[in-house]
Design an enzyme around this catalytic site. Sequence first.
Site, PDB file in Angstrom:
ATOM      1  N   TYR A   1       0.943  -1.170  -0.068  1.00 40.80           N
ATOM      2  CA  TYR A   1      -0.072   0.056  -0.021  1.00 40.80           C
ATOM      3  C   TYR A   1       0.776   1.055  -0.098  1.00 40.80           C
ATOM      4  O   TYR A   1       1.901   1.297   0.986  1.00 40.80           O
ATOM      5  CB  TYR A   1      -0.922  -0.145   1.025  1.00 40.80           C
ATOM      6  CG  TYR A   1      -1.817  -0.795   1.363  1.00 40.80           C
ATOM      7  CD1 TYR A   1      -3.041  -0.615   0.611  1.00 40.80           C
ATOM      8  CD2 TYR A   1      -1.863  -2.032   2.126  1.00 40.80           C
ATOM      9  CE1 TYR A   1      -4.299  -1.584   0.671  1.00 40.80           C
ATOM     10  CE2 TYR A   1      -3.047  -2.742   2.242  1.00 40.80           C
ATOM     11  CZ  TYR A   1      -4.135  -2.553   1.263  1.00 40.80           C
ATOM     12  OH  TYR A   1      -5.234  -3.432   1.526  1.00 40.80           O
TER      13      TYR A   1
ATOM     14  N   ASP B   1      -7.248  -0.892  -4.962  1.00 43.49           N
ATOM     15  CA  ASP B   1      -8.788  -0.707  -4.756  1.00 43.49           C
ATOM     16  C   ASP B   1      -9.451  -0.225  -3.530  1.00 43.49           C
ATOM     17  O   ASP B   1     -10.336  -0.347  -3.306  1.00 43.49           O
ATOM     18  CB  ASP B   1      -9.007  -2.116  -5.123  1.00 43.49           C
ATOM     19  CG  ASP B   1      -8.734  -3.145  -4.173  1.00 43.49           C
ATOM     20  OD1 ASP B   1      -8.168  -2.934  -3.209  1.00 43.49           O
ATOM     21  OD2 ASP B   1      -8.651  -4.473  -4.348  1.00 43.49           O
TER      22      ASP B   1
ATOM     23  N   HIS C   1     -11.488  -6.168  -3.549  1.00 37.06           N
ATOM     24  CA  HIS C   1     -11.019  -5.949  -2.044  1.00 37.06           C
ATOM     25  C   HIS C   1     -11.770  -7.145  -1.178  1.00 37.06           C
ATOM     26  O   HIS C   1     -12.187  -6.755  -0.177  1.00 37.06           O
ATOM     27  CB  HIS C   1     -11.075  -4.753  -1.437  1.00 37.06           C
ATOM     28  CG  HIS C   1      -9.707  -4.535  -0.476  1.00 37.06           C
ATOM     29  ND1 HIS C   1      -8.516  -4.324  -0.877  1.00 37.06           N
ATOM     30  CD2 HIS C   1      -9.910  -4.391   0.848  1.00 37.06           C
ATOM     31  CE1 HIS C   1      -7.730  -4.125   0.183  1.00 37.06           C
ATOM     32  NE2 HIS C   1      -8.358  -4.338   1.347  1.00 37.06           N
TER      33      HIS C   1
END
Length: 473
Positions: A241, A269, A353
């Site tokens: 991330y 996402d 996700h």
Amino acid sequence: MVCTPTSLTMKLTHDDIRQHNGRSSCWVAIHGNVYDVTDFLSSHPGGANVILRSAGKDASNAFDSVHAPEILNELPETALRGQIDISEAAEVDTESNKEEQIDLKPAPLQTLINLNDFEEVAQRHLPDTTWAYYSSGADDEISKHNNARSYSKISLRPRILRRVLSVNTATTILGFPTSLPVYISAVGIAKLAHPDGECALAAAAGKEGLAQLLANGSSFPIERVMKSRTSPTQPIFQQLYVNKDIEKSVEVVRRAEQAGAGAIWITVDSPVVGKREMDERLNLSISASDSHEQGQGVAKIMASFISPFIDWDILTWIRGITDLPLVVKGIQSVEDAVIAHSHGVRGIVLSNHGGRSQDTAQSPLLTLLEIRKFAPQLIDSDMQIFVDGGIRRGTDVLKAIALGADAVGLGRPFLYSLSAGYGEKGVLRMIALLRQEIEANMVLLGVSSLDELRPEMVNASRLEKHMIGSVKL
């Protein structure tokens, strides 16, 4: 500097620690050592409030439920303020640190015969907060449930009298051989399910020949997980991330390279955290009397560091700091699949996700059908296509492969298989059950290897009617 005690470490009492119970001065005791974490509050990945719950108290149980001991080495040497007798530390607000009790008498593993059985066991045995964090979806959980339902809308079209003497389920993921077209998706803080967390997943993956995607929010550092592999060639990939503090993302990539990770999978996402109401509602009920808490769910707290300010240029930036293969995780339309391919990535993951980000986002399997219809050239390109979300049966795996996926990822089922004290043995049992279903259904379909699976072996008309009519590429 490594934050470790010495013979000159000051001896402290619980009264000494209780005086430092707020944001201006926050001390915690962890297994007899007392740390001043005041300066660490603002940069803690899980948010300051997580630490403030234990300010001026013994935080051993809370720490162990999420972290590996090595994380303490990242604190500066000056953070260690002294030691406290462990028996005395246990008296520091013992009741407030009391862990939810888990029934340690789970069903015998041999009585679990499919992946849904593991989910039922996990719901009974995991603490409520952990279950809410693992299982919750966004808003009304429509996407979460549609992910699974999409597979039921596709029928198999078996071919008979094919004389299948044996089946070969092997494939490759980013050039790494695997025994199944299945990998372990990125699952955060697996230690909540079992003390061995991601290390147990790595050990089981090695024994069963699977690849593992290590979460950015792993309970254990990548170096520790790597040591749990069964061979030095066992593939482990690193999820990324992008952090609001870009230098922390650089550190994640550098450590992954040095540890021997096989690729970087950038997750795109979830630029902001979905409204996971079960998670938030439970946290509200628990923290109602805690002045430090603001009712945020575990997911929102854990993801507070993610930067929402990235675009396609982030791929160029990542290539500037590493030569590792790059996978984009979170493609939800054929248009973005085409753009990703134009950027030369090695793989994409069709994913919403797990239904945890934007509710009513279409299922990944529907996105795969979009690609087949509007950009079929991607199916046979040098970019691999992976799918995750809602996969619970061997038939689900085969349907995705027949429609053009190279492999599929499972997340929640692996967490559930760790729970109730099962650990690595539970993971091995779960993989074995999935393998049995894949092998048996390959025989029933009339194929002996994965490359014999064809789109005409499935009837996707019931799902295709939900597909968008046209796109502009």
